[in-house]
Write a protein that holds these residues in place. Structure first.
Motif, PDB file in Angstrom:
ATOM      1  N   ILE B 144     -75.619 -43.755 -10.485  1.00  0.00           N
ATOM      2  CA  ILE B 144     -75.958 -42.657 -11.352  1.00  0.00           C
ATOM      3  C   ILE B 144     -76.970 -42.974 -12.728  1.00  0.00           C
ATOM      4  N   THR B 145     -77.857 -42.106 -12.583  1.00  0.00           N
ATOM      5  CA  THR B 145     -78.741 -42.124 -13.699  1.00  0.00           C
ATOM      6  C   THR B 145     -78.209 -41.820 -15.122  1.00  0.00           C
ATOM      7  N   ARG B 150     -73.380 -39.837 -18.536  1.00  0.00           N
ATOM      8  CA  ARG B 150     -72.531 -39.179 -17.422  1.00  0.00           C
ATOM      9  C   ARG B 150     -70.954 -39.626 -17.611  1.00  0.00           C
ATOM     10  N   MET B 162     -72.572 -36.545  -6.720  1.00  0.00           N
ATOM     11  CA  MET B 162     -72.372 -37.215  -8.069  1.00  0.00           C
ATOM     12  C   MET B 162     -70.847 -37.677  -8.156  1.00  0.00           C
ATOM     13  N   LEU B 188     -71.423 -32.373   2.238  1.00  0.00           N
ATOM     14  CA  LEU B 188     -72.676 -32.766   1.574  1.00  0.00           C
ATOM     15  C   LEU B 188     -73.922 -32.411   2.320  1.00  0.00           C
ATOM     16  N   ASP B 189     -75.027 -32.290   1.667  1.00  0.00           N
ATOM     17  CA  ASP B 189     -76.297 -32.257   2.213  1.00  0.00           C
ATOM     18  C   ASP B 189     -76.370 -33.444   3.233  1.00  0.00           C
ATOM     19  N   THR B 191     -79.287 -35.240   2.955  1.00  0.00           N
ATOM     20  CA  THR B 191     -80.093 -36.181   1.988  1.00  0.00           C
ATOM     21  C   THR B 191     -78.908 -37.002   1.245  1.00  0.00           C
ATOM     22  N   GLN B 193     -75.858 -37.005   1.816  1.00  0.00           N
ATOM     23  CA  GLN B 193     -75.198 -37.954   2.731  1.00  0.00           C
ATOM     24  C   GLN B 193     -75.856 -39.344   2.718  1.00  0.00           C
ATOM     25  N   ASP B 198     -75.517 -44.792   2.254  1.00  0.00           N
ATOM     26  CA  ASP B 198     -76.333 -46.307   2.034  1.00  0.00           C
ATOM     27  C   ASP B 198     -75.382 -47.048   1.034  1.00  0.00           C
TER      28      ASP B 198
ATOM     29  N   GLU C  60     -81.308 -28.015   0.695  1.00  0.00           N
ATOM     30  CA  GLU C  60     -79.843 -28.676   0.253  1.00  0.00           C
ATOM     31  C   GLU C  60     -79.312 -27.545  -0.607  1.00  0.00           C
ATOM     32  N   SER C  61     -77.860 -27.916  -1.006  1.00  0.00           N
ATOM     33  CA  SER C  61     -77.229 -26.944  -1.471  1.00  0.00           C
ATOM     34  C   SER C  61     -77.778 -26.775  -2.945  1.00  0.00           C
ATOM     35  N   HIS C 226     -78.487 -26.579   6.551  1.00  0.00           N
ATOM     36  CA  HIS C 226     -78.852 -27.934   5.658  1.00  0.00           C
ATOM     37  C   HIS C 226     -79.238 -29.114   6.865  1.00  0.00           C
ATOM     38  N   ALA C 266     -88.323 -36.706   3.890  1.00  0.00           N
ATOM     39  CA  ALA C 266     -86.857 -37.275   3.621  1.00  0.00           C
ATOM     40  C   ALA C 266     -85.633 -36.432   4.173  1.00  0.00           C
ATOM     41  N   LEU C 267     -85.634 -35.174   4.415  1.00  0.00           N
ATOM     42  CA  LEU C 267     -85.006 -34.490   5.011  1.00  0.00           C
ATOM     43  C   LEU C 267     -84.537 -34.836   6.748  1.00  0.00           C
ATOM     44  N   ALA C 270     -83.029 -38.038   6.984  1.00  0.00           N
ATOM     45  CA  ALA C 270     -81.688 -38.191   6.667  1.00  0.00           C
ATOM     46  C   ALA C 270     -80.836 -37.786   7.671  1.00  0.00           C
ATOM     47  N   ARG C 281     -85.175 -46.446   6.420  1.00  0.00           N
ATOM     48  CA  ARG C 281     -85.492 -44.953   6.333  1.00  0.00           C
ATOM     49  C   ARG C 281     -85.992 -44.758   5.152  1.00  0.00           C
ATOM     50  N   ARG C 283     -85.812 -43.440   1.558  1.00  0.00           N
ATOM     51  CA  ARG C 283     -84.616 -43.030   0.572  1.00  0.00           C
ATOM     52  C   ARG C 283     -85.103 -42.135  -0.705  1.00  0.00           C
ATOM     53  N   LEU C 284     -84.478 -41.201  -0.549  1.00  0.00           N
ATOM     54  CA  LEU C 284     -84.850 -40.400  -1.865  1.00  0.00           C
ATOM     55  C   LEU C 284     -83.856 -41.031  -3.071  1.00  0.00           C
ATOM     56  N   GLU C 287     -82.367 -37.356  -8.805  1.00  0.00           N
ATOM     57  CA  GLU C 287     -81.505 -36.207  -8.930  1.00  0.00           C
ATOM     58  C   GLU C 287     -82.840 -34.922  -9.008  1.00  0.00           C
TER      59      GLU C 287
END
Lengths: 293, 336, 332
Positions: B144-145, B150, B162, B188-189, B191, B193, B198, C60-61, C226, C266-267, C270, C281, C283-284, C287
């Protein structure tokens, strides 16, 4: 083809009956409450034809008699049969309760649903009205309304309804508000439903059962409220048989030992309130389609 | 190489739920084990009993559910017969769980940093004064940045991904030896996910944790586990090393699941659908093999009690008529 | 090919919370600026959907795809831009009024969560019948016949029509949602993650059903998801959306095989694959940027992009054509 339409309705009905039977068998208390409710309705409908004595006929010779085989609940100071009076009073008290609850359901329920669904100004106006009513001690407000508008049954009904308005408006508003953005509301828009149609045919059927449960619970309160008003002399007037007045009239005899004067009308009042509250819980299980399998 | 002792071994677990329309035989004789440092995946459709397995093991079954048989050994302790006080001690400290919906699993009215600190104080005996700083470190560890800022945020101020990171931080704060992840990335999306998975894999590896990963996504399980346990209607139908299972499924159900994964086919027409649906587990006449009624390979022998077929040392399938081992190598991309 | 839907420069902005009423009043009294912060949910989106085509929309959402879809289906009003369905300009009529428009039936939608999009008090029959009653004015026998036809077409046995949504399985509910949407025979069907809540086994059946219906009825699809692996199977073309903007578009197969925009890469990376381990892979990190009043000169993907340079901070890359594809990246 039409068989399906018929089957559809029958399916709905039998499912409801089967579900009602299940709820009652699962929870005997609900069954008891329903039996009690039925008794109250029967007393309200046929009471005046069934009672052994004229509830208004006084017989001074028989005044203040203790409960006996002749007078099951005893007699009051004018010698009127208390059993007859308690049974006959059911109709009036039940009518006041039902009428005021139906009235507040229409006023509060509709206003609340509209407030929750439309938001904005509608919401603000309904919210402020509810807040204003809530600012008063409720019983005092009811007293004030009846005192100002006159001592009639209609005004008691109206006062009881107004006092309950915020409760209904708030519940309906909250329930409508969470459904405002629901998927099925968007789907209804796509299906060509106007806002008013969505409100009445999509949102209301979902809020209705919650309000029905509330109706049953407030019925008890409405009876108490009406009886309370009569008790302090601001409601139904003597000699009309009404539980509140009867308790008021009987109260002074508690000390002198003629306890039945207040005990039986008070007991009837208590049983009615108790029954409506239990009924509310049972209804909640019954009307929720998700609890049906 | 000697195999490490199992961190958790579930043996013959059976669970029933009492409902108004009958008894649901949710789990029947479920056995599997997970070793230290290993990630296994429990895979199955909804209703297959994979979450019930986790809940029963954690002792957090719905009151209507009852464990009717079996053991779940964590070290020397049987979690299923342990006293509530013992269980409470073990949960959080030895076993941690992350859930599908992180937002509802977090306390909505407490800043996330505090929630992590609570766990540190309770399970790791971290001094109260030092806990907030360590909580911030945990948030940094889950990627978490700006963790200091946060840590003061409430769950509703954070995105789903998050919140899941915070859940992971809370779950791992006590350095448990077993992590149960129940569909941690559903909803979750892709990406997000990937990032969350990971994170879980990295942390599990670094901490030498055993992980049970529950998912309905066979492709995701294939990517993230070393062993897959396939469940169907409360039975374990196949249990094998991931590569072996995906390349040579022996149970017909596993084969159908693989063929239904969108990734498996070049076009929609080639994608196979799984025939039939889960049997009603309230039935009293359930066949011994609960898959037999939808099975394309059903034979007469399927009416007998389920075999516990160990096909080789490391590949088990509960089937009387398993698929033959294909000698053809599956279309695996060679690791570049 | 004839163009069915022509979306041009569509933007949708929402007012973000901003300062409270008291602060705003003070500012107004002081004569200060009155602009409230705006969430740029959809910004300058243009694309077309041809007759009979299936277009995928992926992102993505929070990327604005739901808002875009609700603008297209005329559930919300646009801030700017035009939406043309054939010759008809749809954006001129307010969303409230459009519910009773004669063209309402031409765009329909299948919702993400079929369970939530069917009124719990309605039977499957009533749910499917609703658009037919309102938009096609069907009643009585004709209505029952039509509902049964559509239900059968969607693989829903007529005896299930008397059930309430909670008495149906996830797959059956999805079928009710689809039947309701196609009942009025729309020209364009928008599918908002119709299989997201379903098991793989059911997902395949529903996807195959959708493909068959498209052929039978001759609709165009806008398929929102997605999950690229699903879009790949069903779509002719895909649009990739990131923070309110389309960053890449092109034929589904080539976008999936050879993504050009780093976000698409990236999509694609994933997506879990059966026979490939997840170790190596792309990695993104980080945020997404805030969608509230974003800097118009900074690429939206900057900060999360593994290739971001100073050029990405200086100028927002425009969507430009590369063969049969379009990409919004300086490096593609």
């Amino acid at each position: 083809m039409t068989d399906i339409a018929i089957a559809r309705r029958e399916g709905g009905m039998t499912a409801l009956v089967r579900h009602a039977r299940y709820v009652i068998s699962e929870n005997p208390v609900t069954g008891f409450a329903f039996a009690l409710f039925l008794l109250i309705v029967l007393a309200a409908a046929f009471g005046p034809h069934l009672v052994p004595y004229d509830p208004l006929a006084s017989d001074t010779a028989e005044a203040l008699k203790a409960p006996s085989a002749h007078h099951w609940f005893g007699t009051d100071k004018y010698g009127r049969d208390l059993f007859s009076r308690v049974v006959v009073a059911t109709r009036l008290d039940f009518f006041i309760a039902v009428a005021s609850v139906v009235l507040v359901f229409l006023m509060g329920g509709l206003a609340g649903v509209a407030a929750g669904f439309f938001g904005g100004w509608t919401d603000r106006i309904v919210g402020r009205i509810a807040d204003t009513i809530m600012a008063f001690p409720l019983f005092v407000l009811a007293m004030g309304i009846v005192a100002a508008m006159g001592n009639t049954v209609q005004n008691i009904v109206l006062a009881t309804a107004i006092v309950n308005f915020p409760l209904y408006a708030r519940i309906a508003r909250a329930e409508a508000n969470v459904r405002r953005e629901a998927g099925f509301v968007e789907a209804a828009r796509l299906s060509g439903n106007s806002d008013w149609r969505i409100l009445t045919f999509q949102i209301l059927p979902n809020v209705f059962p919650i309000l029905v449960v509330q109706m049953s619970l407030t019925m008890g309160y409405a009876i108490l409220n009406a009886a309370g008003l009569s008790f302090i002399g601001l409601g139904v007037r003597p000699p009309t048989p009404e539980w509140g007045i009867m308790v008021a009239e009987g109260a002074s005899y508690m000390i002198s030992g003629e306890w039945w004067n207040a005990f039986f009308p008070g007991g009837a009042l208590m049983i009615a309130v108790f029954c409506f509250n239990l009924l509310g819980d049972g209804l909640r299980d019954m009307v929720d389609p998700r609890k049906r399998t | 190489m000697t195999a490490a002792a199992p961190a958790l071994s579930v043996e013959g677990l059976s669970v029933e739920f009492r409902t108004r329309s009958g008894i649901v035989r949710a789990l029947d004789n479920v056995s599997f084990s997970v070793r230290k440092g290993e990630t296994i995946a429990l895979v199955g459709e909804s209703g297959s009993g994979k979450s019930v397995t986790a809940y029963a093991t954690m002792g957090i079954l719905d009151p209507a559910g009852k464990v009717t048989a079996g053991r779940a050994m964590l070290g020397g302790l049987d979690l299923l017969s342990a006293k509530p006080s013992q269980l409470a001690e073990v949960r959080g400290r030895e076993i941690a769980m992350i859930f599908q919906n992180p937002r509802t699993a977090l306390n909505p009215i407490r800043p996330v940093g505090r929630q992590i600190a609570d766990v540190l104080i309770r399970h790791r005996n971290v001094p109260r004064a030092a806990a907030p700083a360590q909580a911030i470190e945990m948030l940094r560890a889950v990627g978490i940045t700006d963790p200091a800022r946060r840590a003061r945020a409430y769950p509703f101020e954070m995105s789903g991904g998050m919140c899941q990171r915070v859940m992971i931080a809370i779950a791992l704060a006590a350095k448990p030896s077993l992590l149960i992840a129940d569909e941690p990335t559903t909803g979750l999306d892709v990406t997000t996910q990937a990032v969350i998975m990971d994170l879980v894999s990295d942390l599990a590896r670094d901490m030498g944790m055993a992980t049970i990963f529950i998912t309905h996504d066979l492709a995701l399980a294939g990517q993230r586990s070393s062993r897959i346990v396939v469940m169907h209607a409360g039975h374990v139908v196949e249990n094998a090393a991931t590569k072996d299972l995906l390349a040579h499924p022996r149970h017909p159900y596993t084969a159908e699941l693989i063929a239904a994964t969108p990734d498996a086919a070049a076009s929609l027409d080639k994608l196979a659908s799984v025939s039939g649906s889960l049997p009603d587990l309230r039935r009293t006449d359930l066949p011994p093999c609960r898959y037999s009624e939808r099975c394309p390979r059903k034979i007469a022998a399927c009416a007998q009690p389920l075999p516990h077929t160990t096909l080789d040392a490391d590949h088990a399938a509960a089937c009387w008529h398993p698929l033959p081992i294909r000698r053809v190598v599956a279309p695996t991309e060679s690791a570049a | 090919m004839t163009i069915l839907l022509d979306v041009a420069d569509v933007s949708k902005l929402f007012t973000a919370g901003g300062p409270g009423a008291w602060t705003r009043l003070k500012r107004r009294l002081a004569g200060g600026p009155q602009t409230l912060p705006k969430v740029h949910a959809v910004e300058d989106v243009s694309f077309v959907i041809n007759k009979g085509e299936t277009v995928g929309l992926v992102g993505e959402s929070g990327c604005g795809k739901s808002t875009l879809v609700r603008a297209l289906t005329r559930l919300v009003d646009l801030s700017e831009g035009s939406i043309k369905l054939g010759d008809r300009e749809l954006s001129l009529k307010a969303a409230r009024v459009f519910a009773r428009d004669r063209d309402r039936a031409r765009i329909q939608m299948v919702f993400q969560d079929a369970g939530e999009s069917i009124n719990p008090r309605f039977t499957a029959f009533d749910a499917i019948a609703d658009p037919l009653r309102r938009l096609r004015k069907l009643h009585g026998k004709a209505l029952i016949e039509r509902v049964e036809t559509v239900a059968t077409q969607c693989g829903l046995p007529p005896q299930l029509l008397s059930r309430f949504p909670h008495q149906l399985s996830g797959g059956q509910r999805a079928r009710v949602g689809i039947a309701r949407a196609i009942a009025v025979q729309p020209d364009l069907l928008v599918l908002d993650e119709p299989t997201a809540a379903l098991d793989v086994s059911v997902q395949v059946v529903i996807l195959q059903l959708l493909q068959r219906l498209k052929k039978d009825i001759g609709m165009s699809y806008l398929f929102v998801s997605h999950d690229l692996s699903v879009l790949r199977l069903l779509c002719d073309r895909v649009l990739v959306m990131y923070l309110g903007k389309i960053v890449e578009s092109g034929p589904a197969a080539t976008v999936f095989e050879k993504p050009l925009h780093p976000y698409t890469q990236a999509l694609v990376a994933a997506v879990p694959r059966l026979h490939q381990s997840g170790a190596e892979r792309l990695r993104l990190i980080g945020e997404p940027r805030s969608p509230i009043d974003p800097d118009p000169n900074v690429c939206r993907f900057y900060g999360r992009c593994p290739r971001g340079t100073d050029a990405c901070k200086a100028a927002m890359p425009a969507l430009r054509a590369l063969g049969d594809r379009q990409v919004a990246c300086h490096f593609a």
